[in-house]
Design an enzyme around this catalytic site. Structure first.
Site, mmCIF file in Angstrom:
data_model
loop_
_atom_site.group_PDB
_atom_site.id
_atom_site.type_symbol
_atom_site.label_atom_id
_atom_site.label_comp_id
_atom_site.label_asym_id
_atom_site.label_seq_id
_atom_site.Cartn_x
_atom_site.Cartn_y
_atom_site.Cartn_z
ATOM 1 N N GLU A 1 -0.126 -85.953 25.498
ATOM 2 C CA GLU A 1 -1.461 -86.273 26.014
ATOM 3 C C GLU A 1 -1.467 -87.673 26.635
ATOM 4 O O GLU A 1 -0.612 -88.518 26.305
ATOM 5 C CB GLU A 1 -2.492 -86.179 24.863
ATOM 6 C CG GLU A 1 -3.943 -86.442 25.259
ATOM 7 C CD GLU A 1 -4.454 -85.584 26.416
ATOM 8 O OE1 GLU A 1 -3.864 -85.606 27.516
ATOM 9 O OE2 GLU A 1 -5.492 -84.922 26.229
ATOM 10 N N ASN B 1 -9.970 -83.710 17.372
ATOM 11 C CA ASN B 1 -11.024 -83.046 18.161
ATOM 12 C C ASN B 1 -12.284 -82.908 17.315
ATOM 13 O O ASN B 1 -13.399 -83.165 17.779
ATOM 14 C CB ASN B 1 -10.616 -81.636 18.616
ATOM 15 C CG ASN B 1 -9.503 -81.603 19.651
ATOM 16 O OD1 ASN B 1 -8.676 -80.699 19.656
ATOM 17 N ND2 ASN B 1 -9.478 -82.591 20.544
ATOM 18 N N HIS C 1 -1.898 -80.476 26.673
ATOM 19 C CA HIS C 1 -3.147 -81.163 26.328
ATOM 20 C C HIS C 1 -4.092 -81.190 27.527
ATOM 21 O O HIS C 1 -3.652 -81.025 28.664
ATOM 22 C CB HIS C 1 -2.824 -82.599 25.906
ATOM 23 C CG HIS C 1 -1.839 -82.676 24.782
ATOM 24 N ND1 HIS C 1 -2.219 -82.834 23.476
ATOM 25 C CD2 HIS C 1 -0.478 -82.574 24.770
ATOM 26 C CE1 HIS C 1 -1.143 -82.850 22.700
ATOM 27 N NE2 HIS C 1 -0.067 -82.689 23.456
ATOM 28 N N ARG D 1 -3.945 -75.143 26.058
ATOM 29 C CA ARG D 1 -4.060 -76.385 25.287
ATOM 30 C C ARG D 1 -3.660 -76.047 23.853
ATOM 31 O O ARG D 1 -3.677 -74.879 23.450
ATOM 32 C CB ARG D 1 -5.497 -76.893 25.276
ATOM 33 C CG ARG D 1 -5.941 -77.463 26.598
ATOM 34 C CD ARG D 1 -7.424 -77.811 26.572
ATOM 35 N NE ARG D 1 -7.759 -78.870 25.629
ATOM 36 C CZ ARG D 1 -9.014 -79.265 25.360
ATOM 37 N NH1 ARG D 1 -10.033 -78.659 25.946
ATOM 38 N NH2 ARG D 1 -9.243 -80.241 24.512
HETATM 39 O O1 G3H Z 1 -7.850 -87.389 24.555
HETATM 40 C C1 G3H Z 1 -7.883 -87.168 25.785
HETATM 41 C C2 G3H Z 1 -8.636 -86.021 26.339
HETATM 42 O O2 G3H Z 1 -7.958 -84.816 26.285
HETATM 43 C C3 G3H Z 1 -8.974 -86.311 27.762
HETATM 44 O O3 G3H Z 1 -10.281 -86.632 27.763
HETATM 45 O O4 G3H Z 1 -11.903 -86.604 29.587
HETATM 46 O O5 G3H Z 1 -11.599 -88.662 28.195
HETATM 47 O O6 G3H Z 1 -9.824 -87.981 29.806
HETATM 48 P P1 G3H Z 1 -10.930 -87.511 28.900
#
Ligand code: G3H
Length: 208
Positions: A86, A15, A159, A8
């Site tokens: 992503e 984040n 991602h 990643r």
């Molecule tokens: O921004 C998206 C994330 O990497 C994925 O998260 O578990 O909500 O799909 P998620």
């Protein structure tokens, strides 16, 4: 025998603030990972006798490009794929999960019920992402045919949601409802080795 190195992107500013998606820069911690990544790869590739010449595939977003910016002259080829971006969170892009819950409670509920098939409004579902990452895996097959193992190593920096879909496709035997919950840790290199055919996958994780 096929080997791909996956990671990643390093931790991003989104984040840190708990926001979904976006196109933010790396956080200081993320940048530290980017700085340590070349040495970590060198170390693993030496012990595995994989080539140190890198073909680097990233998404088109800043955070994956910044994660690979310290690779230097070992990079012999580089490509940014839209298909490695992503999952598109549509109208929820750059919201926190709490904001989504408040503004679109029914969407949050639906996602909870069927996370694989839930499609963000004006965005994508995990099913959509699975379809587009197949394009990259097909390109990887062609890449393997063109590059003998000791000639170059393929490094893919993408991602969380995308790598979940990729790993599920490589493993071949993951139930759909499990795909969106596959653990893909931050700041970790995953060396995946497989023989064509489902289920014959060896994955090793290396942390900085
Ligand atoms: O921004 C998206 C994330 O990497 C994925 O998260 O578990 O909500 O799909 P998620």
């Amino acid at each position: 025998r096929r080997v791909i190195y996956f990671s990643r992107h390093g931790e991003s500013m989104a984040n840190v603030t708990g926001k979904i998606g976006g196109d933010t820069h790396l956080s200081p911690q993320g940048k530290l990972y980017a700085k340590k990544l070349p040495d970590l790869l060198h170390h693993i590739m030496t012990s595995k006798r994989d080539s140190q010449s890198l073909h680097v595939w990233t998404s088109t977003l800043k955070r994956t490009q910044e994660t690979t910016e310290f690779f230097g002259a070992r990079v012999v080829a580089r490509k940014a794929w839209k298909e490695l971006d992503e999952i598109d969170a549509g109208i929820c892009d750059m919201m926190t999960y709490e904001e989504v819950e408040q503004k679109f409670p029914e969407d949050a509920h639906l996602r909870d019920q069927d996370k694989f098939n839930f499609r963000y409004r004006s965005g994508e579902s995990y099913a959509d992402v699975t379809a587009r990452v197949k394009i990259v895996l097909n390109a990887a097959e062609e890449w393997f045919a063109a590059h003998p193992r000791h000639g170059a190593s393929l490094v893919i920096v993408s991602h969380q949601a995308v790598l979940r879909c990729v790993f599920a496709l490589l493993m071949g035997d993951v139930a759909q409802e499990e795909v969106p919950y596959i653990k893909v840790p931050l700041h970790t290199v995953m060396r995946v080795e497989w023989i064509k055919g489902p289920g014959i996958v060896k994955e090793e994780k290396f942390h900085v």
